[in-house]
Write a protein that holds these residues in place. Structure first.
Motif, short mmCIF file in Angstrom:
data_model
loop_
_atom_site.label_atom_id
_atom_site.label_comp_id
_atom_site.label_asym_id
_atom_site.label_seq_id
_atom_site.Cartn_x
_atom_site.Cartn_y
_atom_site.Cartn_z
N THR A 252 5.17 9.16 8.62
CA THR A 252 4.93 7.99 7.78
C THR A 252 5.29 6.70 8.52
O THR A 252 4.68 5.66 8.30
N SER A 253 6.28 6.76 9.42
CA SER A 253 6.63 5.58 10.20
C SER A 253 5.48 5.17 11.12
O SER A 253 5.14 3.98 11.22
N SER B 212 2.74 3.52 9.02
CA SER B 212 3.07 2.13 8.69
C SER B 212 2.82 1.21 9.87
O SER B 212 2.26 0.11 9.71
N LYS B 213 3.21 1.64 11.08
CA LYS B 213 2.97 0.83 12.27
C LYS B 213 1.48 0.66 12.53
O LYS B 213 1.03 -0.42 12.93
N LEU C 279 -0.87 0.59 10.24
CA LEU C 279 -1.38 -0.37 9.26
C LEU C 279 -1.12 -1.80 9.71
O LEU C 279 -2.00 -2.67 9.60
N ARG D 88 -4.06 -0.58 -2.83
CA ARG D 88 -3.85 0.39 -1.75
C ARG D 88 -3.95 1.78 -2.38
O ARG D 88 -3.30 2.06 -3.39
N GLY E 259 7.43 5.14 1.77
CA GLY E 259 7.37 4.10 2.80
C GLY E 259 6.02 3.42 2.91
O GLY E 259 5.87 2.46 3.68
N LEU E 260 5.03 3.90 2.13
CA LEU E 260 3.67 3.36 2.21
C LEU E 260 3.29 2.55 0.97
O LEU E 260 2.19 1.99 0.90
#
Length: 316
Positions: free
Chosen positions: A10-11, A14-15, A17, A61, A109-110
């Motif tokens: 998930t990290s 996010s990066k 995105l 989203r 986290g999203l």
């Protein structure tokens, strides 16, 4: 634009995105909510298409999460923005094995910051949606009784598990019927309804909810028939008995209903079965609990009684 992220985290999603926004100009500004779609692997595209269409009215989203068992823990992702995502950002998560055991952690986290969260199960739903990992973080929770193996039995489970914020597409599909019947009763003669008859397909939980709503609203004796007709689905028709005669709203032709009233000309009315896009867009217009649905599913449904189930036939 479509970006594939195999065997990711998930990290890293996010990066990616952030990188897409910086390099391609796609931004999350104006997004009004996060929609989480919990789907079975291989069934995501129909739900994504409905969400993309609804996003033109509700920019959002979309996080699609599909999980399945497996020996190896793995998370694959796909990001869609721009023309491939309507007016939304679509993040597709395919989690396998141990990576699928904590759905809430995968999506937390999203989520868009400071924006409402809606969770939608287009297929099988948890026994208690509001207590499920994805349901606990949502302001609204959307299920679809008609997509369950036993649509009529699903209504009973929804009644037992109801929490404020729950709703079901079986109720959303009634909007046009409820509006049309309310319009009829809002015209003279202003007489009480003494009896109600509702007929529909046995695979239509909307028929049962319509009967429950009419019984609760009008306080009249209500009967409803659930028929097994392979050539017809959904609600077939409603009859409202008043002292001056009977009002019939019968849908014998796809998307068209015939309204018959005493001393009035017969009218053909557009009454289509609502598709996923229409139902989803309707539910996203309100993010507060639907109190009327709560009353119907928990109280009116219990007061309705059992249906008459027959093999063939139509509204009497």
């Amino acid at each position: 634009m479509i970006v594939d992220l195999p065997d990711t985290t998930t990290s890293q999603i996010s990066k990616s995105l952030v990188k897409i926004r910086e390099e391609g100009g796609a931004v999350a500004l104006g997004r009004v909510l996060t929609l989480i779609i919990a789907a079975k692997p291989g069934t995501e595209e129909e739900a994504i298409e409905a969400a993309n269409d609804a996003s033109r009215e509700h920019p959002m989203r979309v996080i699609v999460i599909a999980t399945e068992p497996g020996a190896e823990a793995r998370l694959d992702a796909e990001i869609r923005v721009g023309g491939d995502a309507g007016a939304s950002e679509v993040i597709i998560l395919h989690a396998v094995g141990d990576a699928a055991t904590d759905e809430q952690s995968l999506v937390m986290g999203l989520l868009l910051p400071d924006a409402p969260v809606v969770t939608w199960w287009p297929g099988a739903a948890p026994e208690v949606p509001g207590a499920s990992p994805l349901g606990r973080i949502a302001h609204r929770r959307i299920t679809d009784a008609s997509a369950q193996p036993d649509p009529q039995g699903a209504l009973g489970r929804l009644a037992d598990s109801y929490l404020p914020g729950d709703t079901d597409f079986a109720w959303t599909r009634l909007t046009l019927w409820r509006a049309q019947l309310a319009a009829v009763l809002d015209q003279p003669p202003y007489e009480p309804v003494t009896a109600v008859q509702v007929a529909g397909s046995a695979d239509s939980p909307s028929t049962t909810l319509l009967a429950a709503w009419l019984h609760d609203t009008l306080g009249a004796e209500t009967e409803y028939e659930l028929t097994h007709r392979p050539d017809s689905h959904g609600i077939h028709g409603v009859s409202l008995v008043r002292p001056s005669g009977t009002v019939d709203l019968i849908r014998s032709v796809t998307n068209v209903a015939t309204l018959t009233q005493p001393n009035q000309p017969t009218h053909d009315l557009a009454l289509p079965r609502r598709n996923l896009r229409d139902c989803l867009a309707d539910e996203l217009r309100r993010l507060d609990p639907d109190e009327l649905y709560g009353e119907v599913i928990t109280t009116a449904l219990a007061d309705l009684g059992a249906p008459t189930t027959i093999t063939t036939g139509a509204l009497a």
